[in-house]
Motif scaffolding. Structure first.
Motif, PDB file in Angstrom:
ATOM      1  N   THR A 135       0.849  -1.180   0.000  1.00  0.00           N
ATOM      2  CA  THR A 135       0.000   0.000   0.000  1.00  0.00           C
ATOM      3  C   THR A 135       0.889   1.236   0.000  1.00  0.00           C
ATOM      4  OG1 THR A 135      -1.758   1.181   1.185  1.00  0.00           O
ATOM      5  CG2 THR A 135      -0.145   0.000   2.516  1.00  0.00           C
ATOM      6  N   GLU A 136       0.307   2.381  -0.328  1.00  0.00           N
ATOM      7  CA  GLU A 136       1.075   3.614  -0.415  1.00  0.00           C
ATOM      8  C   GLU A 136       0.872   4.528   0.779  1.00  0.00           C
ATOM      9  OE1 GLU A 136       0.191   5.545  -4.079  1.00  0.00           O
ATOM     10  OE2 GLU A 136       0.306   3.708  -5.260  1.00  0.00           O
ATOM     11  N   HIS A 137      -0.008   4.170   1.703  1.00  0.00           N
ATOM     12  CA  HIS A 137      -0.286   5.009   2.867  1.00  0.00           C
ATOM     13  C   HIS A 137       0.313   4.357   4.106  1.00  0.00           C
ATOM     14  CE1 HIS A 137      -2.097   8.105   5.166  1.00  0.00           C
ATOM     15  NE2 HIS A 137      -3.010   7.346   5.735  1.00  0.00           N
ATOM     16  N   LEU A 143      -1.524  -0.765   9.907  1.00  0.00           N
ATOM     17  CA  LEU A 143      -2.715  -1.452  10.404  1.00  0.00           C
ATOM     18  C   LEU A 143      -2.946  -2.804   9.743  1.00  0.00           C
ATOM     19  CD1 LEU A 143      -5.247   1.521  10.670  1.00  0.00           C
ATOM     20  CD2 LEU A 143      -3.967   0.424  12.509  1.00  0.00           C
ATOM     21  N   LEU A 144      -2.579  -2.946   8.475  1.00  0.00           N
ATOM     22  CA  LEU A 144      -2.916  -4.162   7.745  1.00  0.00           C
ATOM     23  C   LEU A 144      -1.709  -4.952   7.270  1.00  0.00           C
ATOM     24  CD1 LEU A 144      -5.930  -2.824   5.680  1.00  0.00           C
ATOM     25  CD2 LEU A 144      -5.997  -4.385   7.607  1.00  0.00           C
ATOM     26  N   THR A 151      -5.056  -5.086  14.320  1.00  0.00           N
ATOM     27  CA  THR A 151      -6.335  -4.883  13.633  1.00  0.00           C
ATOM     28  C   THR A 151      -7.233  -6.102  13.769  1.00  0.00           C
ATOM     29  OG1 THR A 151      -5.192  -3.450  12.055  1.00  0.00           O
ATOM     30  CG2 THR A 151      -7.379  -4.224  11.443  1.00  0.00           C
ATOM     31  N   LEU A 152      -6.653  -7.280  13.677  1.00  0.00           N
ATOM     32  CA  LEU A 152      -7.440  -8.497  13.866  1.00  0.00           C
ATOM     33  C   LEU A 152      -8.058  -8.529  15.256  1.00  0.00           C
ATOM     34  CD1 LEU A 152      -8.428 -11.334  13.161  1.00  0.00           C
ATOM     35  CD2 LEU A 152      -6.167 -12.207  13.768  1.00  0.00           C
ATOM     36  N   ILE A 287      -9.033  -7.896   2.663  1.00  0.00           N
ATOM     37  CA  ILE A 287      -9.291  -7.755   4.093  1.00  0.00           C
ATOM     38  C   ILE A 287     -10.072  -6.473   4.373  1.00  0.00           C
ATOM     39  CG2 ILE A 287      -8.193  -7.384   6.336  1.00  0.00           C
ATOM     40  CD1 ILE A 287      -5.933  -9.225   5.393  1.00  0.00           C
ATOM     41  N   GLU A 288      -9.678  -5.378   3.727  1.00  0.00           N
ATOM     42  CA  GLU A 288     -10.351  -4.108   3.981  1.00  0.00           C
ATOM     43  C   GLU A 288     -11.811  -4.138   3.534  1.00  0.00           C
ATOM     44  OE1 GLU A 288      -8.187  -0.291   4.783  1.00  0.00           O
ATOM     45  OE2 GLU A 288      -7.856  -0.646   2.652  1.00  0.00           O
TER      46      GLU A 288
END
Length: 312
Positions: A135-137, A143-144, A151-152, A287-288
């Motif tokens: 991801t880029e953020h 979080l993931l 997060t889980l 997942i998101e």
């Protein structure tokens, strides 16, 4: 002194005033309304601190859905319980205020010893490995990917909250008649909320946003429709309802096992939530999406759960 200093000072004083007014309110309805305003101002404070993700979550969940939940609980109270608080309740509120001031003093004393420039920075470390996260953020990466276990566990806590609400639920009062103007507004507002929710979910890969904020917006749309009798009851006995509620946790389990097997790692528990680079992005999106639907439906059931679905 700069204008930012005075703005932040006034913002902090407003937050303290609203917190005190919430505790000291003589009517439950007034306390709930002040609490909602407190949540909105707190979202501004998070934005001023540069925590845009927390600001979105506070505005959507802390002020929005929590406010709706409190108003829903208030509507279930008997008329006698709507009277002004008694002297014993007033004394209890002063005790809560005293304990809050003591806790504030302890926190301020603790913060005094926190160095202004800590020796170790986690942000550069996250940015250093951002290219391998899928991801880029950086917040989404933490979080993931980097802290996927956290997060889980948050999704599991939310699931346990719903189970607890089902166990202690009480029969609801008769649902009030819908207001024609509110019904017309909900027809236009709900589709917009759903559209914005999926935009926030998609945008979370490169900017503030993600599953929790998107799920809260979906829940807001469902709550608005349900309160205006434009959405049928979401009974727990429906298999698809239970599947969606569990989908967030199940997505982590499926993604973790698939990732470990594809990496040919026999020790699943050690490498369970470590995504390979070539598979990280699709796994995070999967997942998101599941977490968004699970959070949205869970929050909806917590706020506007039907008596028969909560007690079945």
């Amino acid at each position: 002194m700069s204008g930012d200093f005075w703005f932040d000072t006034i913002l902090g004083l407003v937050l303290l005033t609203l917190a005190l007014a919430t505790v000291r309110a003589q009517q439950l309805a007034a306390a709930v309304m002040i609490f909602v305003v407190f949540g909105l101002i707190l979202a501004v404070a998070w934005a001023r601190l540069g925590a845009a993700d927390l600001a979105l979550a506070e505005a959507a969940i802390g002020a929005g859905l929590t406010g709706a939940l409190l108003f829903s609980a208030l509507a279930r109270q008997a008329k006698a319980e709507s009277a002004p608080v008694s002297k014993s309740s007033s004394r209890s509120s002063w005790l809560v205020l005293l304990l809050s001031l003591m806790l504030t003093g302890i926190l301020c004393f603790s913060l005094w010893w926190v160095p202004l420039q800590p020796e170790h920075h986690l942000m550069p470390l996250a940015l250093e490995h951002l290219a391998n996260s899928g991801t880029e953020h950086p917040v989404t990466a933490v979080l993931l990917n980097f802290r996927a276990w956290d997060t889980l566990l948050e999704l599991i806590v939310l699931l346990l909250a719903l189970m607890g609400a089902r166990l202690v639920s009480s029969p609801m009062l008769q649902t009030p008649q819908r207001w024609p103007l509110a019904s017309q507004w909900s027809k236009r507002l709900a589709p917009l909320l759903i559209l914005v929710a999926f935009f926030v979910l998609w945008r979370g890969a490169t900017a503030p946003g993600g599953a929790f904020q998107a799920g809260a917006l979906l829940a807001a749309a469902a709550v608005v429709l349900r309160l205006n009798h434009q959405l049928p009851p979401l009974h727990w006995r429906y298999g698809w309802v239970r599947l969606i509620v569990l989908s967030g946790v199940l997505a982590f389990v499926v993604a973790g096992i698939a990732s470990a097997l594809l990496q040919y790692q026999p020790a699943l528990l050690i490498h369970w939530l470590e995504w390979p680079l070539w598979l990280a992005k699709p796994l995070i999106l999967f997942i998101e999406l599941c977490a968004t639907l699970a959070i949205g439906l869970t929050l909806t059931l917590l706020v506007v759960g039907e008596p028969e679905e909560l007690s079945s």
